[in-house]
Motif scaffolding. Structure first.
Motif: not given
Length: 97
Positions: A16-25
Motif C-alpha cells: 500500500a502507498k502512503k496515505l496522502n492527507y493533503k486532499m480537499i473535496f
C-alpha cells in the motif's frame, strides 16, 4: 493446474502507498440569472474533517484565491463535477491569471 502455477509465479505482492492527507473535496453551486454560471455557494471538506463554506460569492475569484495559496501547495482537490462546471470555472480563473 499448470496455468495457475505459471500465473502465481508472475504475480507480485503490492504494498500500500502512503496515505496522502493533503486532499480537499469541494462543490460549487452556481446560478445563471445573468446568462452565465456565477458561483454563489461553495462547500469544501479537508480529508481530516475540517470544512469551509463560502456564501454569497459573486465570482470564482474569491474561491480560487483561497483554494490555491501556498498553504495548499501539493494538495489534491476533488470536485463534485470537476469534468463539468466546477473544473471549467477553475480553469477559466487560472487562464485569466
Amino acid at each position: 493446474m499448470i496455468f495457475m502455477e505459471n500465473l502465481l509465479r508472475f504475480l507480485q505482492k503490492e504494498f500500500a502507498k502512503k496515505l496522502n492527507y493533503k486532499m480537499i473535496f469541494f462543490d460549487f453551486e452556481t446560478g445563471q440569472s445573468k446568462g452565465e454560471h456565477i458561483v454563489h455557494f461553495v462547500v469544501g471538506l479537508y480529508l481530516n474533517g475540517n470544512e469551509f463554506i463560502f456564501e454569497r460569492c459573486d465570482t470564482s475569484d474569491h474561491i480560487c484565491r483561497s483554494q490555491f495559496p501556498l498553504q495548499h501547495k501539493r494538495f489534491t482537490t476533488i470536485a463534485h463535477k470537476m469534468k463539468g462546471i466546477d473544473g471549467s470555472l477553475i480553469l477559466l480563473w487560472m487562464l485569466e491569471q
